[in-house]
Design a protein around this motif. Structure first.
Motif, mmCIF file in Angstrom:
data_model
loop_
_atom_site.group_PDB
_atom_site.id
_atom_site.type_symbol
_atom_site.label_atom_id
_atom_site.label_comp_id
_atom_site.label_asym_id
_atom_site.label_seq_id
_atom_site.Cartn_x
_atom_site.Cartn_y
_atom_site.Cartn_z
ATOM 1 N N ILE A 247 0.838 -1.206 0.000
ATOM 2 C CA ILE A 247 0.000 0.000 0.000
ATOM 3 C C ILE A 247 0.875 1.258 0.000
ATOM 4 N N LEU A 248 1.914 1.266 0.834
ATOM 5 C CA LEU A 248 2.803 2.432 0.912
ATOM 6 C C LEU A 248 3.544 2.656 -0.402
ATOM 7 N N TYR A 249 3.995 1.572 -1.036
ATOM 8 C CA TYR A 249 4.698 1.698 -2.315
ATOM 9 C C TYR A 249 3.810 2.313 -3.386
ATOM 10 N N VAL A 250 2.597 1.805 -3.499
ATOM 11 C CA VAL A 250 1.684 2.276 -4.548
ATOM 12 C C VAL A 250 1.338 3.748 -4.347
ATOM 13 N N VAL A 251 0.991 4.118 -3.112
ATOM 14 C CA VAL A 251 0.602 5.507 -2.838
ATOM 15 C C VAL A 251 1.795 6.441 -3.000
ATOM 16 N N THR A 252 2.959 6.046 -2.498
ATOM 17 C CA THR A 252 4.154 6.886 -2.620
ATOM 18 C C THR A 252 4.512 7.119 -4.084
ATOM 19 N N THR A 253 4.423 6.067 -4.902
ATOM 20 C CA THR A 253 4.741 6.188 -6.328
ATOM 21 C C THR A 253 3.774 7.117 -7.036
ATOM 22 N N MET A 254 2.483 7.032 -6.694
ATOM 23 C CA MET A 254 1.483 7.914 -7.309
ATOM 24 C C MET A 254 1.782 9.375 -6.978
ATOM 25 N N VAL A 255 2.114 9.640 -5.717
ATOM 26 C CA VAL A 255 2.416 11.020 -5.312
ATOM 27 C C VAL A 255 3.703 11.493 -5.977
ATOM 28 N N MET A 256 4.720 10.644 -5.984
ATOM 29 C CA MET A 256 6.027 11.022 -6.519
ATOM 30 C C MET A 256 5.947 11.372 -8.004
ATOM 31 N N THR A 257 5.293 10.525 -8.785
ATOM 32 C CA THR A 257 5.172 10.792 -10.229
ATOM 33 C C THR A 257 4.174 11.911 -10.516
ATOM 34 N N GLY A 258 3.338 12.226 -9.531
ATOM 35 C CA GLY A 258 2.438 13.358 -9.676
ATOM 36 C C GLY A 258 3.125 14.680 -9.379
ATOM 37 N N LEU A 259 4.179 14.637 -8.581
ATOM 38 C CA LEU A 259 4.935 15.844 -8.258
ATOM 39 C C LEU A 259 5.889 16.234 -9.380
ATOM 40 N N VAL A 260 6.520 15.215 -10.013
ATOM 41 C CA VAL A 260 7.561 15.464 -11.015
ATOM 42 C C VAL A 260 7.290 14.603 -12.244
ATOM 43 N N GLU A 261 7.448 15.166 -13.427
ATOM 44 C CA GLU A 261 7.331 14.371 -14.647
ATOM 45 C C GLU A 261 8.390 13.275 -14.639
ATOM 46 N N TYR A 262 7.996 12.065 -15.006
ATOM 47 C CA TYR A 262 8.874 10.902 -14.856
ATOM 48 C C TYR A 262 10.233 11.082 -15.530
ATOM 49 N N LYS A 263 10.300 11.817 -16.640
ATOM 50 C CA LYS A 263 11.559 11.996 -17.369
ATOM 51 C C LYS A 263 12.609 12.722 -16.528
ATOM 52 N N LEU A 264 12.150 13.542 -15.608
ATOM 53 C CA LEU A 264 13.067 14.377 -14.832
ATOM 54 C C LEU A 264 13.818 13.598 -13.757
ATOM 55 N N PHE A 265 13.444 12.351 -13.543
ATOM 56 C CA PHE A 265 14.158 11.551 -12.538
ATOM 57 C C PHE A 265 15.522 11.083 -13.044
ATOM 58 N N ALA A 266 15.780 11.241 -14.347
ATOM 59 C CA ALA A 266 17.098 10.929 -14.899
ATOM 60 C C ALA A 266 18.146 11.817 -14.228
ATOM 61 N N GLY A 267 19.148 11.204 -13.654
ATOM 62 C CA GLY A 267 20.165 11.950 -12.928
ATOM 63 C C GLY A 267 19.875 12.072 -11.450
ATOM 64 N N HIS A 268 18.674 11.659 -11.034
ATOM 65 C CA HIS A 268 18.294 11.720 -9.620
ATOM 66 C C HIS A 268 17.887 10.331 -9.110
ATOM 67 N N GLU A 269 18.439 9.284 -9.741
ATOM 68 C CA GLU A 269 18.029 7.915 -9.387
ATOM 69 C C GLU A 269 18.393 7.543 -7.952
ATOM 70 N N LYS A 270 19.448 8.167 -7.404
ATOM 71 C CA LYS A 270 19.897 7.789 -6.066
ATOM 72 C C LYS A 270 19.000 8.349 -4.960
ATOM 73 N N SER A 271 18.292 9.424 -5.249
ATOM 74 C CA SER A 271 17.445 10.040 -4.214
ATOM 75 C C SER A 271 16.169 10.604 -4.827
ATOM 76 N N PRO A 272 15.364 9.767 -5.473
ATOM 77 C CA PRO A 272 14.176 10.253 -6.188
ATOM 78 C C PRO A 272 13.112 10.867 -5.293
ATOM 79 N N VAL A 273 12.927 10.315 -4.098
ATOM 80 C CA VAL A 273 11.897 10.844 -3.201
ATOM 81 C C VAL A 273 12.287 12.233 -2.715
ATOM 82 N N ALA A 274 13.551 12.399 -2.353
ATOM 83 C CA ALA A 274 14.025 13.715 -1.914
ATOM 84 C C ALA A 274 13.928 14.726 -3.061
ATOM 85 N N PHE A 275 14.240 14.287 -4.276
ATOM 86 C CA PHE A 275 14.151 15.170 -5.439
ATOM 87 C C PHE A 275 12.702 15.579 -5.688
ATOM 88 N N ALA A 276 11.786 14.619 -5.578
ATOM 89 C CA ALA A 276 10.370 14.906 -5.835
ATOM 90 C C ALA A 276 9.829 15.930 -4.839
#
Length: 447
Positions: A247-276
């Motif tokens: 449940i936490l994974y699904v909800v966190t992923t929905m919020v994270m990809t809703g905050l930032v366009e998925y393409k922008l995670f390139a270069g931020h793979e080590k800390s995606p949640v902090a980046f979002a």
């Protein structure tokens, strides 16, 4: 069983649930969500659901076995009592691969977060001490040292490890919940379009990779001999931890990809949640996420090393590994020497070897274990239908078959190079079994 090989019973259902959450919530949610987003886009939520379903079906079979065979060893022990020593050795050898590489790879991820954290405090760790010799450095010193620290903690005793784990789990759950609650108000639905930019192939490939995020629930079953009421508490610990984390994974992923366009995670793979969360301007939460990730990965390593040691303990007790692995320290009531052997190996792997190309091996070994456990449940239902079971896998043989299909499908989606390395590992294991294990096994001595 002699007094010198008995473990202390300290754990209840809630402790086991937190043990599972401690292993599951870590690298998966703080690191792999970024990599997964680049593979599946916003549809990463579907990838987590697919991987979660594979684990759910396998978890239901694990829970039945844990209620029947409440001893250390997880899938190794379950296979041993149902389909024999040889297949048990293979799955035990797979689990050694899974846990060793999991501890080492998480230590490398932890090292990166730790370096960033102390940099914010004005402390600069030389790059030569953050990179392995293959990468042009001397060694990954933080990764090496943190595994030694975790090894010390596990060697002291399960009671002490339990309280440290429970405290850290509470902290990282707080961080994840805060991210969800705060991030929800900054979500831009447009970022979810297109929802599936790489089609179902991207979703399936991401599911095979982020399956690593669910490692841990199977480690709960390795704590059987240190659980006060294993027949009832083990199934609860396995299923509760798996349900909460999915449940936490699904909800966190929905919020994270809703905050930032998925393409922008390139270069931020080590800390995606902090980046979002950085796009919200809530810097206090970004700092808290970094702390939570750094601290949270500690419990992943703790539980994985704990599981590794208990599997080695069980295999040694059956005579398949040298007796030193099942020798219990009189004072701490833990497999002290066993803990330090595996701990030192994991520390060296994290400190001196680049594990990026080997990460899929962790998933492959785990998926193979899940398939075998599902097969074992069906075999045992046929061969011993009247065996007392405090928990019964529902809809047998449908659920075990679904577990086999889901896990087998994810195995197929892993790279061919991973399969080659996996087969080499199995070959080495077979050599060790026939040279040492078979001739020294307790089962063979009884023939």
């Amino acid at each position: 069983m002699s007094k010198g090989s008995q473990l202390r019973r300290e754990l209840g259902a809630w402790d086991l649930t937190l043990l599972g959450i401690g292993a599951i919530i870590g690298t998966g949610i703080f690191v792999l969500t970024g990599l997964g987003s680049l593979t599946a886009g916003p549809a990463l939520t579907l990838s987590f659901i697919i991987a979660g379903l594979a684990c759910l079906f396998a978890g239901l079979t694990y829970a039945e076995f844990a209620s029947i065979v409440p001893v250390s060893g997880s899938a190794y022990t379950y296979s041993y009592v149902t389909i024999g020593e040889f297949m048990a050795w293979i799955i035990g050898w797979d689990l050694i691969l899974e846990y060793l590489l999991a501890v080492s790879s998480v230590s490398v991820g932890w090292s990166g977060y730790f370096a960033d954290l102390v940099m914010g405090l004005g402390i600069q760790i030389p790059q030569s001490l953050l990179m392995t010799p293959i990468e042009g450095g001397i060694m990954n010193l933080p990764a090496f040292l943190i595994v030694l620290l975790i090894t010390l903690l596990v060697s002291i005793g399960v009671k002490e490890s339990k309280w440290v784990n429970n405290l850290i789990v509470a902290l990282k759950l707080l961080v994840v919940v805060l991210f969800i609650l705060v991030g929800f108000f900054y979500v831009k639905p447009d970022n979810w379009t297109p929802f599936m930019p790489f089609g179902f192939e991207g979703v399936f490939q991401a599911a095979a990779v982020i399956f690593f995020a669910f490692l841990g629930f199977d480690a709960v079953s390795t704590a059987a001999e240190e659980t006060r009421n294993p027949q009832k508490d083990l199934p609860k610990g396995i299923l509760w931890s798996l349900a909460i984390c999915t449940i936490l994974y699904v909800v966190t992923t929905m919020v994270m990809t809703g905050l930032v366009e998925y393409k922008l995670f390139a270069g931020h793979e080590k800390s995606p949640v902090a980046f979002a969360i950085s796009v919200t301007g809530q810097d206090w939460l970004r700092g808290l996420v970094s702390v939570g990730a750094t601290v949270g990965m500690l419990t992943v390593m703790l539980v994985m090393l704990y599981g590794q040691v208990r599997i080695g303990y069980s295999m040694s007790r059956d005579g398949l590994l040298p007796k030193v692995f099942s020798k219990v320290n009189i004072k701490t009531r833990t497999p002290f020497i066993n803990t330090w052997i595996f701990g030192l190996v994991a520390a060296c792997l994290g400190g001196f070897v680049s594990l990026k190309e080997l990460s899929e091996l962790v998933n492959l070994g785990t998926l193979a274990a899940f398939v075998l456990v599902s097969i074992c449940v069906m075999i045992l239902r046929k061969t011993q239908p009247d065996l007392p079971r405090s928990f019964r896998t529902p809809l047998v043989p449908l659920v075990p078959i679904l577990a086999i299909l889901f896990c087998g499908f994810l195995m197929i989606k892993l790279p061919g190079t991973s399969w080659m390395r996996f087969l080499i590992w199995l070959l080495v294991g077979l050599i060790i079994y026939f040279v040492y294990g078979y001739r020294n096994s307790e089962l063979n001595k009884k023939k």
